[in-house]
Design an enzyme around this catalytic site. Structure first.
Site, PDB file in Angstrom:
ATOM      1  N   ARG A  80       0.822  -1.206   0.000  1.00  0.00           N
ATOM      2  CA  ARG A  80       0.000   0.000   0.000  1.00  0.00           C
ATOM      3  C   ARG A  80       0.861   1.262   0.000  1.00  0.00           C
ATOM      4  NH1 ARG A  80      -5.466   1.886   0.921  1.00  0.00           N
ATOM      5  NH2 ARG A  80      -6.243  -0.238   0.776  1.00  0.00           N
TER       6      ARG A  80
ATOM      7  N   GLU B  55      -9.373   6.395   7.499  1.00  0.00           N
ATOM      8  CA  GLU B  55      -7.933   6.591   7.343  1.00  0.00           C
ATOM      9  C   GLU B  55      -7.531   7.861   6.600  1.00  0.00           C
ATOM     10  OE1 GLU B  55      -6.055   2.287   6.797  1.00  0.00           O
ATOM     11  OE2 GLU B  55      -7.833   2.581   5.572  1.00  0.00           O
TER      12      GLU B  55
ATOM     13  N   PHE C 233      -2.239   2.191   6.844  1.00  0.00           N
ATOM     14  CA  PHE C 233      -1.733   0.886   6.418  1.00  0.00           C
ATOM     15  C   PHE C 233      -0.623   1.007   5.376  1.00  0.00           C
ATOM     16  CE2 PHE C 233      -2.526  -3.559   4.821  1.00  0.00           C
ATOM     17  CZ  PHE C 233      -2.638  -4.200   6.033  1.00  0.00           C
TER      18      PHE C 233
END
Ligand code: FES
Ligand code: FES
Lengths: 764, 164
Positions: free
Chosen positions: A311, A717, A345
């Site tokens: 990611r 996020e 992440f």
């Protein structure tokens, strides 16, 4: 309609009165036992001898377990079975659980856990990226490489080049409620587990393996967490498994919660990166090519490191159309805590890389950093003339940042303030101010495609009240409230009629972790599907009864209109029940359109992107490096928000946490691999007094272009990365003290700022 | 094991009397002995504020005070500030202004805020921020916490004026 309303969090009343129960607040039966781990005192080596006699004889101790005493699997890894619950004889980080104490009280367990006498054959630990690289200690065979075009040639052919390297530290989650679990043995050998986890299904799976039973014999319930931030995606496994194993052994309810210091020493944190970059660009600052090298400190076990590092690569473009790019990512294995999921992440680390490149180029060329960024933005829908694909070949078809940036520049009065700050800086020698802008484009979906599914279970009772259950977990993000608003809207009833219940693996099976910001997207859709199934059944039955058609039935304002007739929803439920209509349904959703090859780095890993931008102004003091955030302006895209107030809360909290990561939150290990910042006394989390003096947060007025639940966008996020502008603003302030690019590392603590100012002033 | 001590407390208006070891921390007395679980444990080293209670009119982190030290004192926890059917203005404000997300810090926050407003019924925004600096919230970014306290102060002052 309940959706889009800024209603308070469903459990707000319980929270403000102290009635909301977390795992440690659940009344436990008499005789409940408490657990603690004995931890390793070295970072790497083998256990040569273990004397636990004093642990055994310590007051209140009921049992002491080592790896040999575990009846079945000795593993708590979420990925590749490389994380024993209790050491199998090797030690891989300082603070690794070696033995498990079961005692009559939390204190007795902890006291006893300190009394183990363990001899080790110590080996040289790999603590740094350099050490790991030199030893070729890594996960996967070699680096993963994603590329588009020929970056090296493009960089060389470009009129200008820059390059640099910086350190990007990890981050402690510091969920305010530490890890906790409780297991209660049932009469038939089954196990009921309460866990503070974002992933009940995985807890169920690991517990089942550890006690040698099928998953159907383990039921995991999670009502709420006191914060998660990714730190409870896999890190709760060890506690739940310990409780279950001890409960099976003793026949008693067993409970475990980490003391905060233990929590910080045992559990994984955000991955630290070292990022090297090279970029080629033209006189206007337009990028021709970029190369990134990511060295990722994964710690000792694989955990979720591969998708995290992926990611990071997938966000190395952030908002910019880069004609040629190459990203090389090394997932290095070290003898530190096993780094894990943390809000974003890996996305934040990747994004900081390209924002650093932008900042550096703007500095070198003397171009306004906002203008430079806009020149490199992806094209807006309808304005696409050339290539508008990401480095992994996904078309960017929903780019909102042109309009969003304009609005933010306007509302924050950026241009005038920038000029004013420049003037002010001329008059001040010890204090300087800095200002910076940073945009966010964050991909929404799990990159492991099969995780993009969710289930729900909805019952309508004969009195018209509704019971709602889904696979998502509540950690403060307001998921339960948002999803309940969806359910209330589907039935056209008031929120009070919807009962939100704890996440429970016996009600909705095979769930994914509540992660990747996907909670409302996935569970909202699954709940909608379940509600609509029931509603359609009700409509068909009522239509027949009132001699009309189902499309003439409408649910609104706690009433059901059936052609010309109208009855209350309660009455409708009663009639349906008496008419023998099933008023219970499951719902299921899977995200469409995804296909992704993580080895090649090609495809469409994301359903859509969430956008946002922030402008931060800071002041620094050259004498001490001390600094403050003076003002922050944020405009964030939550699509058509399901609950604007809850979403704004996510944006505010995300920004502060992101800014904390890049400024004050520094993790320090000593040369032996001991974490020296193992408590909030030494690890600096933003406090109320650190909040920006002025903090303007607004949601962007827009709709998701993709067909998501009420056209909303995920919001857990993406706002975290708005904090990047705080780091860039510090860089801007440091730059006022002399020529040259400040090249800050992160976190830019006071010490780091002080050092860099001294270098700017040629004092070093 | 050390000798147990006879300890008397008045907790949320109720007299409590028990024997405890001198090392028993007040937070354990509240949570485990008296089943008052509103005050939470976040760090046990006096840094997070999740365990904040009021003792004889002062904010105290109950994880770093022995029950014995509180002998004879009046202790107020979140449960004593108001219940679900009679919310204190601060509780109402935290609920309405979204002064919470995960809620774990909330009991400590409100308890601390009630003492802050006791000492300073008209705090400026900055006084609130610095007055609350001993209570960590990892979720909200504090924006709505400050807003909630401001709203409650306004509400409480208006009620006071009306009563006068
Ligand atoms: S638990 Fe007492 S201050 Fe953190
Ligand atoms: S609301 Fe989660 S710590 Fe404050």
């Amino acid at each position: 309609m309940s959706v889009a309303k800024p209603l308070p969090h469903d459990a707000a009343k319980l929270h403000v009165t102290g009635q909301a129960r977390y795992v440690d607040d659940i009344p436990s039966p008499r005789g409940t036992l408490h657990l603690a781990f004995g931890l390793s005192a070295i970072a790497k080596g083998r256990i040569t001898a273990m004397d636990l006699s004093e642990v055994n004889s310590s007051e209140g101790v009921v049992a002491v377990l080592t790896a040999e005493d575990l009846p079945f699997e000795n593993d708590v890894s979420p990925s590749i079975y490389d994380e024993p619950l209790l050491s199998d004889g090797t030690v891989n980080h300082l603070g690794q659980p070696i033995f498990l104490v079961v005692a009559q009280s939390h204190r007795a367990a902890r006291v006893a856990a300190r009394k183990g006498k363990i001899d080790y054959a110590e080996e040289e630990a790999l603590l740094t990226l350099d050490q790991a690289l030199a030893a070729d200690s890594r996960f996967e065979d070699g680096p993963r490489i994603y590329q588009k075009g020929d970056a090296a040639t493009a960089i060389t052919a470009a009129p200008h080049q820059i390059e640099g390297t910086f350190e990007l530290g990890g981050q402690e989650h510091f969920y305010l409620e530490g890890q906790a679990a409780m297991a209660q043995p049932q009469d038939d050998g089954a196990m009921l587990v309460n866990s503070s986890t974002q992933h009940p299904t995985e807890i169920q799976h690991k517990v089942a393996d550890a006690i040698g039973l099928p998953m159907h014999a383990v039921r995991v319930e999670t009502r709420r967490m006191g914060g998660g931030f990714g730190g409870k995606e896999s890190q709760g496994n060890a506690l739940a498994v310990s409780c279950a194993v001890a409960a099976r052994l003793t026949g008693k309810t067993c409970k475990m919660r980490y003391d905060r210091d233990d929590d910080m020493v045992i559990t994984g944190k955000r991955h630290a990166f070292r990022i090297s970059y090279r970029a080629g660009y033209d006189a206007e600052g337009r990028l021709a090519g970029v190369e990134f090298l990511h060295l990722v400190n994964c710690g000792w076990a694989q955990d979720l490191s591969l998708p995290v590092a992926d990611r990071a690569m997938l966000h190395s473009d952030n908002a910019y159309a880069i004609p040629a790019i190459r990203i090389e990512s090394h997932r290095l294995k070290t003898n530190l805590q096993s780094a894990t999921a943390y809000r974003g992440f890996g996305g934040p680390q990747g994004m900081v890389g390209i924002e650093r490149v932008m900042d550096h180029i703007a500095f070198e060329r003397g171009i306004d950093p906002v203008e430079l960024r806009r020149r490199n933005y992806y094209a807006a829908p309808g304005n696409v003339t050339g290539d508008n694909t990401t480095p992994y070949g996904m078309e960017v078809s929903d780019f909102e940042l042109h309009e969003l940036t304009d609005q933010l520049l306007e509302s924050s009065d950026y241009a005038a303030r920038k000029a004013e700050i420049a003037e002010w800086n001329k008059t001040s020698s010890d204090l300087k101010r800095g200002i910076a802008f940073s945009p966010v484009k964050f991909g929404i979906s799990f990159t492991l495609t099969h995780l993009n599914q969710a289930g729900a279970l909805v019952h309508v009772y004969q009195d018209g009240s509704v019971h709602l259950n889904h696979g998502g977990t509540e950690m403060g993000q307001g998921l339960f409230q948002k999803v309940a608003q969806v359910a209330a809207s589907r039935f056209g009833i008031a929120m009070e009629k919807v009962k939100i219940t704890a996440t429970d693996t016996a009600k909705v099976p095979n769930t994914s972790a509540t992660a990747a910001s996907s909670g409302s997207d996935l569970n909202g859709m699954a709940v909608k599907a379940a509600c609509d199934t029931i509603r359609d059944r009700m409509a068909t039955f009522l239509a027949e009864r009132h001699q009309t058609t189902a499309d003439a039935v409408a649910f609104e304002g706690n009433r059901v209109r059936i052609g010309a007739d109208e009855i209350s929803f309660d009455e409708a439920a009663k009639q349906c029940y008496e008419g023998r209509i099933s008023l219970s349904a499951t719902g299921f959703y899977k995200t469409p359109s995804l296909q992704w090859d993580r080895i090649k780095g090609e495809g469409r890993p994301f359903f859509y992107f969430a956008y946002g931008a922030s402008i931060t102004e800071v002041a620094i003091d050259r004498r001490t490096g001390e600094n403050r955030i003076l003002r922050t302006d944020i405009l964030h895209d939550a699509g058509a928000s399901l609950n604007p107030d809850l979403d704004k809360g996510q944006v505010e909290g995300g920004y502060v946490q992101g800014a904390g990561w890049l400024t004050t939150e520094e993790l320090v290990w000593d040369g032996k691999g001991a974490l020296r910042t193992h408590a909030p006394s030494t690890y600096k989390i933003p406090a109320c007094s650190d909040r920006p003096d002025t903090f303007n947060v607004a949601l962007y007025d827009g709709q998701n272009r993709e067909d998501t639940i009420y056209r909303s966008k995920a919001v857990g996020e993406p706002p975290f990365m708005l904090g990047i502008s705080a780091w860039l603003a510090l860089s801007d302030a440091v730059a006022q003290f002399g020529p040259g690019y400040p090249a800050l590392d992160a976190p830019a603590t006071s010490e780091e700022v002080w050092r860099r100012v001294r270098r700017q002033r040629n004092e070093l | 094991m050390s000798k147990k001590m006879h300890i008397k407390l008045k907790v949320n208006g109720k007299d409590e009397e028990f024997f405890a070891e001198p090392r028993e921390l007040l937070i354990y007395t509240l949570r485990e002995r008296l089943n008052i679980t509103g005050p939470h444990i976040g760090c046990e080293t006096s840094h997070c504020g999740a365990c904040t209670v009021t003792i004889n009119g002062k904010s105290v982190k109950s994880c770093t005070m022995f029950a014995a030290q509180a002998d004879g004192a009046e202790v107020t926890t979140i449960e004593g500030i108001g219940g679900p059917d009679n919310l204190h203005p601060l509780q109402e404000a935290f609920k309405e202004h979204h002064g919470l997300q995960c809620g774990y810090c909330t009991p400590g926050m409100i308890t601390r805020a009630s003492n802050l407003l006791e000492e300073n019924p008209n705090p400026t925004e900055e006084e609130i921020r610095f007055g609350m600096a001993g209570n960590i919230c990892r979720c909200t970014g504090y924006q709505n916490i400050v807003k909630s306290i401001q709203a409650a102060a306004t509400e409480m002052n208006a009620a006071k004026e009306a009563a006068e």
